[in-house]
Design a protein around this motif. Sequence first.
Motif, PDB file in Angstrom:
ATOM      1  N   LEU A 101      27.538  23.961  39.458  1.00 43.77           N
ATOM      2  CA  LEU A 101      26.881  23.710  38.175  1.00 43.77           C
ATOM      3  C   LEU A 101      27.319  24.725  37.131  1.00 43.77           C
ATOM      4  N   ARG A 105      28.846  22.201  34.736  1.00 42.68           N
ATOM      5  CA  ARG A 105      27.790  21.721  33.841  1.00 42.68           C
ATOM      6  C   ARG A 105      27.450  22.741  32.761  1.00 42.68           C
ATOM      7  N   GLU A 179      19.745  19.054  37.791  1.00 47.34           N
ATOM      8  CA  GLU A 179      21.000  19.377  37.106  1.00 47.34           C
ATOM      9  C   GLU A 179      22.191  18.711  37.805  1.00 47.34           C
ATOM     10  N   LEU A 183      24.764  15.930  36.293  1.00 47.29           N
ATOM     11  CA  LEU A 183      26.210  16.154  36.293  1.00 47.29           C
ATOM     12  C   LEU A 183      26.961  15.042  37.001  1.00 47.29           C
TER      13      LEU A 183
END
Length: 291
Positions: A101, A105, A179, A183
């Motif tokens: 992440l 992201r 999250e 993504l």
Amino acid sequence: MNTAPLVWGFTEGPLAGKYDLSFAVPSECAEALRRHDTDIAIIPSIEYLSMDDIVVLPEMAITAKGEVRSILVVAKKPIEMAKRIALDTSSRTSVALTRMLARERWNIQPEFIPAPPVPSEMLKEADAALVIGDPALRIALKLDALVDKPPSEECCQGDPDDVPVPGFEMLFVYDVAHEWRELTGKPCVMALWAGRRDAVTPEVVADFQASKRYGLGRVREIAQAASGKLDLPPRALERYLTENINYDLDAENLVGLRFFFEKAAAMGFAPRARALDFAGTEAPHAAQHGA
């Protein structure tokens, strides 16, 4: 807490006493299986990629199809500004997800440091912290309590115990499974039952599946028992076990796990990606020899 429904049949149900049980954080479970100190363990899913001659017990996992609430990144500033992230290393799947992440992201390249799982101490040493398990769930539930307070009430009323992370009045909180879904569009498969091939007999598989069924039929009972130990509201714990955690290894979760394995290998977090070898199937080398 999220493993409780899977083992409730062994701890409180008709299978009690049939197996010798021990309890540890996920990374320690994986190490015990790797050392052959145990026959079967619930392991972070990424650990499967670095183990040989183990099989996965079918139809069971710990997953999240949306928010999980027990894997959080808490930060003192917006995560896009974080330069240093402290990691609770008790689950290597959560660590790998956080690193993915961060890169894909949040578009950051922070320094990652291992740290004991004490959120207030982690945030003294870093801009953000990965918090896993019951401590993360406690933070999530305290945040819920603050959100539910009437606007006229002052936040926390001066009681430091009401602050989600003591010593930090402002936090930015990121649910790792949410999250990840944002993504990739895929669920998170966080842990699997796995064991040595010669130990996982059809009877063992049937027992573990029966324990899961027994536990899922008694979630309210599990939440009540955990409430006293964790000092958290039983209804909130019941919602967590039924709405946030999913215990199936269904088609959607298998696709998500395959995607995670491929990405972990591509980013260097695992030695290789490979298909799951389920208990009850022929060993790969034996199948090759037969062909």
